[in-house]
Design a protein around this motif. Sequence first.
Motif, PDB file in Angstrom:
ATOM      1  N   UNK A   1       0.851  -1.173   0.000  1.00 28.12           N
ATOM      2  CA  UNK A   1       0.000   0.000   0.000  1.00 28.12           C
ATOM      3  C   UNK A   1       0.901   1.241   0.000  1.00 28.12           C
ATOM      4  N   UNK A   2       0.565   2.197  -0.812  1.00 28.12           N
ATOM      5  CA  UNK A   2       1.368   3.419  -0.890  1.00 28.12           C
ATOM      6  C   UNK A   2       1.189   4.254   0.379  1.00 28.12           C
ATOM      7  N   UNK A   3       2.118   5.150   0.600  1.00 30.03           N
ATOM      8  CA  UNK A   3       2.039   6.009   1.790  1.00 30.03           C
ATOM      9  C   UNK A   3       0.770   6.847   1.803  1.00 30.03           C
ATOM     10  N   UNK A   4       0.374   7.321   0.634  1.00 32.01           N
ATOM     11  CA  UNK A   4      -0.852   8.123   0.547  1.00 32.01           C
ATOM     12  C   UNK A   4      -2.062   7.289   0.930  1.00 32.01           C
ATOM     13  N   UNK A   5      -2.128   6.047   0.442  1.00 29.85           N
ATOM     14  CA  UNK A   5      -3.257   5.180   0.785  1.00 29.85           C
ATOM     15  C   UNK A   5      -3.271   4.857   2.272  1.00 29.85           C
ATOM     16  N   UNK A   6      -2.084   4.602   2.824  1.00 27.78           N
ATOM     17  CA  UNK A   6      -1.997   4.315   4.263  1.00 27.78           C
ATOM     18  C   UNK A   6      -2.469   5.525   5.062  1.00 27.78           C
ATOM     19  N   UNK A   7      -2.024   6.712   4.676  1.00 29.09           N
ATOM     20  CA  UNK A   7      -2.433   7.940   5.363  1.00 29.09           C
ATOM     21  C   UNK A   7      -3.946   8.132   5.264  1.00 29.09           C
ATOM     22  N   UNK A   8      -4.498   7.933   4.079  1.00 25.98           N
ATOM     23  CA  UNK A   8      -5.948   8.071   3.895  1.00 25.98           C
ATOM     24  C   UNK A   8      -6.704   7.043   4.733  1.00 25.98           C
ATOM     25  N   UNK A   9      -6.180   5.812   4.775  1.00 22.53           N
ATOM     26  CA  UNK A   9      -6.812   4.747   5.552  1.00 22.53           C
ATOM     27  C   UNK A   9      -6.806   5.139   7.032  1.00 22.53           C
ATOM     28  N   UNK A  10      -5.668   5.603   7.520  1.00 23.38           N
ATOM     29  CA  UNK A  10      -5.568   6.006   8.929  1.00 23.38           C
ATOM     30  C   UNK A  10      -6.473   7.189   9.245  1.00 23.38           C
ATOM     31  N   UNK A  11      -6.519   8.152   8.347  1.00 21.51           N
ATOM     32  CA  UNK A  11      -7.387   9.320   8.568  1.00 21.51           C
ATOM     33  C   UNK A  11      -8.850   8.909   8.634  1.00 21.51           C
ATOM     34  N   UNK A  12      -9.260   8.020   7.746  1.00 19.76           N
ATOM     35  CA  UNK A  12     -10.652   7.558   7.758  1.00 19.76           C
ATOM     36  C   UNK A  12     -10.932   6.749   9.019  1.00 19.76           C
TER      37      UNK A  12
END
Length: 87
Positions: free
Chosen positions: A1-12
């Motif tokens: 998973x890309x860093x952006x996807x991980x960040x988005x996942x964590x934010x959600x």
Amino acid sequence: MSRTKVRNWRNLLEKRVTELVELAKELCPEAEVVVTSPIGDEDAAIEVFVPSEKYDEVRQALIQKSVDINWEDGFFISTVLYEKSEQ
């Protein structure tokens, strides 16, 4: 998973945990809510301490909201309720 996807996942995930905490506090302002470390397959976990007279109402609402979150986003957020002891 890309860093952006991980960040988005964590934010959600953080947003959804916040929604559960706010729901508990809305239904029972005196509720004590603790975000705990997830265990096993959990994405997040919260413990909620409420007076016995509010237990059923808060429990039902949090269960329904947790199921909705799971269906909508796939997150497994464990919500455990306890009755506050009378002091």
